[in-house]
Design a protein around this motif. Structure first.
Motif, PDB file in Angstrom:
ATOM      1  N   THR A  10       0.821  -1.200   0.000  1.00  5.19           N
ATOM      2  CA  THR A  10       0.000   0.000   0.000  1.00  5.19           C
ATOM      3  C   THR A  10       0.857   1.253   0.000  1.00  5.19           C
ATOM      4  OG1 THR A  10      -1.695  -1.201   1.239  1.00  5.19           O
ATOM      5  CG2 THR A  10      -1.891   1.184   1.171  1.00  5.19           C
ATOM      6  N   ASP A  11       1.919   1.247   0.817  1.00  5.04           N
ATOM      7  CA  ASP A  11       2.823   2.405   0.851  1.00  5.04           C
ATOM      8  C   ASP A  11       3.480   2.647  -0.502  1.00  5.04           C
ATOM      9  OD1 ASP A  11       2.261   2.955   3.454  1.00  5.04           O
ATOM     10  OD2 ASP A  11       4.175   2.287   4.273  1.00  5.04           O
ATOM     11  N   GLY A  12       3.770   1.560  -1.224  1.00  2.00           N
ATOM     12  CA  GLY A  12       4.502   1.691  -2.479  1.00  2.00           C
ATOM     13  C   GLY A  12       3.644   1.817  -3.715  1.00  2.00           C
ATOM     14  N   MET A  13       2.333   1.657  -3.580  1.00  2.00           N
ATOM     15  CA  MET A  13       1.475   1.694  -4.763  1.00  2.00           C
ATOM     16  C   MET A  13       1.446   3.101  -5.353  1.00  2.00           C
ATOM     17  SD  MET A  13      -2.372   1.712  -3.097  1.00  2.00           S
ATOM     18  CE  MET A  13      -3.204   1.640  -4.665  1.00  2.00           C
ATOM     19  N   LYS A  14       1.236   3.188  -6.645  1.00  2.00           N
ATOM     20  CA  LYS A  14       1.076   4.480  -7.315  1.00  2.00           C
ATOM     21  C   LYS A  14      -0.401   4.681  -7.607  1.00  2.00           C
ATOM     22  CE  LYS A  14       5.411   5.177  -7.116  1.00  2.00           C
ATOM     23  NZ  LYS A  14       5.912   6.121  -6.086  1.00  2.00           N
ATOM     24  N   GLY A  15      -1.087   5.231  -6.633  1.00  2.00           N
ATOM     25  CA  GLY A  15      -2.520   5.432  -6.749  1.00  2.00           C
ATOM     26  C   GLY A  15      -3.057   6.027  -5.470  1.00  2.00           C
TER      27      GLY A  15
END
Length: 676
Positions: free
Chosen positions: A418-423
């Motif tokens: 979640t921390d790394g998602m692009k959105g």
């Protein structure tokens, strides 16, 4: 259930802390005074040797242990046991000078200089060899000491290393995981995007800051590898100790829900889990009660790593710390309150960093039982000594555990993904905060709550809450379905089941892995709201709820009950909260980030349906239960600065001896432990 006594030698709750006598070897009068004051403070244990390597071995191959023999002998003679640490958390200068490969390489590929701590390379063979030497020496000297209670492995493991040793181990780790088939990795990582396809595992580098960090699967596997590599290193230390002193338990001190390591994996080789608790008390960003509840969540998360037995509060500050943005003093009564909160939530120890403040260096202003003043008449010392007397009254609690009917799911993989998602929005995703909110709103209903991995056994729970479980491990969907079919009640929220274990999106609608059938909904879109945006949810059976940050647009299958609908925007009138029943169980889906009051209403509705007893508590009052051998001990903690009255309490308050018959009055920051 039977008691799980961690330390029968102690005969109750452990009270101790980190002790650094090597800093005072030139002042024997201080060392003598330390033992006198430890006894006065009710201490029965001290943690030694955490950062003592350069004192043990000031030059390679030259060892000095006489000072530690003297200290441990005197402590034991005075009824104080020793937790002895391996000193690998900080290396002596000679080691880095002779063996520079022991120093980590940072995420730009640059070798770090000697200094600070927690910066060894986990993979370097020579470092593992030198650690093996010093650990074996410690066993030689102290493995049979009657005062040795436990081994403490290193200290607060953390960080990453990008050196050639670690890169090669990462490549080998990936090759093993993907069956030495590079095409399997390429498919799992979707590497055709931006033409990032690999031809061989040897081409794969970690996510350097000046290199490849755009592949979600790579970033996630690097996090997993770092946990695996750190655990492998830790196991190398443990193996020596277990071979030579199998009767002595081992632990290491974890750090909150530290985002660099998956403690669900790392706890496995440990006999007991422990952690270091340093809440930011009295901050101006949240209420004191919120701070205490966050700390309670952390205790519960650590406790549930080995929930069949008590855990250890390895470090806490009896006064202030030196590394918060604002290092505020604990107000009178807060030390007692926070310490007994740990005991209420399943800890059999209250321990401190540190016993005595050092005169210099990085932590010279970090709080301690004994201040620079050096006397036993300070406020902090008196509060510690008073607590020591109270802990003796709770000796029968040792070995009891918390048996919670409700669990919140918390996964490091979902945190990382979640921390790394692009959105969505970087500032409002807040996976950890969302899990803490779920814990807080459930706890406000007077129920005990576990914090567990989604891969853990669900049996024994009546209700499970899965906040923002973005990434689904294999078979989690099936296990959730079985939980509901067997009469369990499941609550999930927006951003559940978007990706699989490699961060590939599920096709056919979210939530994936069969969960859309379980919940009877498909999330077709998700709206990310600005702070100025507003929406509400209309409920037929409860007050209107406020929506912030996120709102999913749902397709609702036949047979799914709509509990709440949106009030604004183009999705006005569409489902925001749904519930689907399955035999005796139910699956609720909350598609929007709702206010606390609405969440508590929804949780209470499900708890009632599940037959879970709830208790009406005043705002800011916690209720926690420990039990074993047919006995129950219920703690009530007042996290407010005013008196609070709790009704329906029956039993004897072990802290005061008072018999409670219906009404319990808690003083500001007050605590009661009621034996039912």
């Amino acid at each position: 259930m039977e008691k799980k006594i961690l330390f029968p030698q102690i005969g109750g709750i452990m009270h101790g802390g980190d002790y650094n006598p090597e800093q005072w070897l030139d002042q024997p009068d201080i060392l003598e005074e330390d033992i006198r004051m430890m006894k006065k403070a009710g201490m029965n244990c001290a943690t030694l040797g955490v950062f003592s390597w350069s004192t043990y071995e000031p030059r390679e191959g030259e060892f000095h242990f006489a000072w530690l023999h003297d200290i441990m002998d005197k402590l034991y003679a005075n009824g104080i046991y020793t937790i002895l640490a391996t000193p690998s958390g900080a290396r002596p200068a000679w080691l880095d000078e002779i063996y520079p490969e022991c120093r980590r390489v940072d995420s730009y590929g640059v070798r770090e200089h000697h200094g600070v701590r927690h910066n060894h390379c986990m993979s370097a063979p020579v470092y593992r060899k030198k650690v093996s030497v010093i650990v074996n020496k410690l066993v030689d000297e102290f493995g049979n000491h009657p005062g040795l209670l436990m081994w403490h492995i290193s200290n607060e493991f953390g960080g990453e290393c990008y050196c050639p040793h670690c890169v090669k181990r990462f490549q080998d780790y990936l090759a093993e995981k993907f069956d030495h088939d590079i095409e399997k990795l390429n498919k799992a990582w979707w590497t055709t995007f931006w033409s990032h396809t690999y031809n061989d595992f040897s081409q794969i580098e970690p996510p350097y800051r000046n290199g490849e960090f755009s592949i979600m699967g790579l970033n996630l596997e690097w996090k997993r590898f770092t946990t695996w590599n750190m655990t492998d290193y830790m196991k190398a230390e443990i193996a020596i100790l277990k071979e030579r002193t199998p009767q002595i338990p081992v632990t290491t001190n974890f750090m909150k829900e530290y985002d660099g390591l998956d403690y669900h994996k790392m706890q496995q080789p440990l006999d007991v889990v422990s952690w270091d608790s340093y809440p930011r008390f009295h901050n101006d960003e949240e209420s004191f009660s919120d701070t205490m509840t966050e700390n309670a969540f952390d205790h519960a998360m650590i406790r549930c790593l080995k929930k069949e037995q008590p855990f250890m509060l390895m470090e806490s500050a009896p006064g202030l710390v030196n590394w918060h943005p604002f290092n505020k003093m604990k107000r009178p009564g807060v030390h007692r309150l926070a310490s007994l909160q740990a005991v209420a939530l399943g800890s059999d120890t209250v321990q401190y960093f540190q016993w005595r403040k050092g005169r210099g260096s990085f932590e010279q202003y970090h709080g301690a039982v004994v201040d620079h003043l050096g006397t036993d008449d300070t406020r902090v010392f008196r509060e510690v000594a008073d607590l020591g007397e109270e802990l003796k009254k709770l000796k029968d609690l040792a070995g009891t555990v918390v048996k919670a009917p409700v669990a919140v799911l918390y996964d490091w993989d979902s945190l990382w993904a979640t921390d790394g998602m692009k959105g969505l929005a970087e500032s409002t995703r807040n996976y950890i905060k969302t899990c803490r909110k779920a814990y807080r709103n459930l706890s406000a209903l007077g129920v005990d709550v576990d914090v567990i991995s989604s891969e853990e056994d669900y049996s024994g729970y009546s209700v499970i809450v899965a906040p923002m479980l973005y990434l689904l491990h294999p078979h989690v969907g099936e296990r959730m379905k079985q939980f509901v079919e067997q009469g369990g009640h499941l609550i999930a929220t927006y951003v559940t089941g978007y990706v699989d274990e490699n961060q590939l999106n599920y096709l056919g609608g979210f939530p994936g892995d069969g969960l859309k059938d379980l919940f009877g909904v498909i999330s077709e879109e998700i709206d990310t709201l600005y702070p100025s945006d507003r929406n509400c949810v209309h409920f037929a059976e409860m007050p209107e709820g406020e929506v912030r940050d996120y709102a999913e647009v749902l397709r609702v299958a036949d047979g799914t009950n709509v509990l709440g609908t949106y009030e604004q925007d183009y999705y006005k009138g569409m489902a925001a909260v749904t519930e689907r029943t399955c035999q005796n169980g139910s699956a609720m889906y909350i598609a929007a980030r709702l206010d606390d009051a609405s969440m508590q209403h929804l949780y209470a509705r499900t708890l009632k349906k599940a037959g879970v007893s709830m208790y009406k508590l005043p705002y800011g009052v916690e209720r926690h239960t420990r039990e074993a051998d047919g006995m129950r001990y219920v703690f009530y903690l007042n996290d407010t600065t005013g008196p609070q009255i709790v009704s329906g309490v029956e039993g004897i308050d072990l802290l005061t001896g008072e018999v409670i018959k219906g009404i319990l009055t808690l003083e500001p920051y007050g605590v009661a432990c009621v034996k039912e």
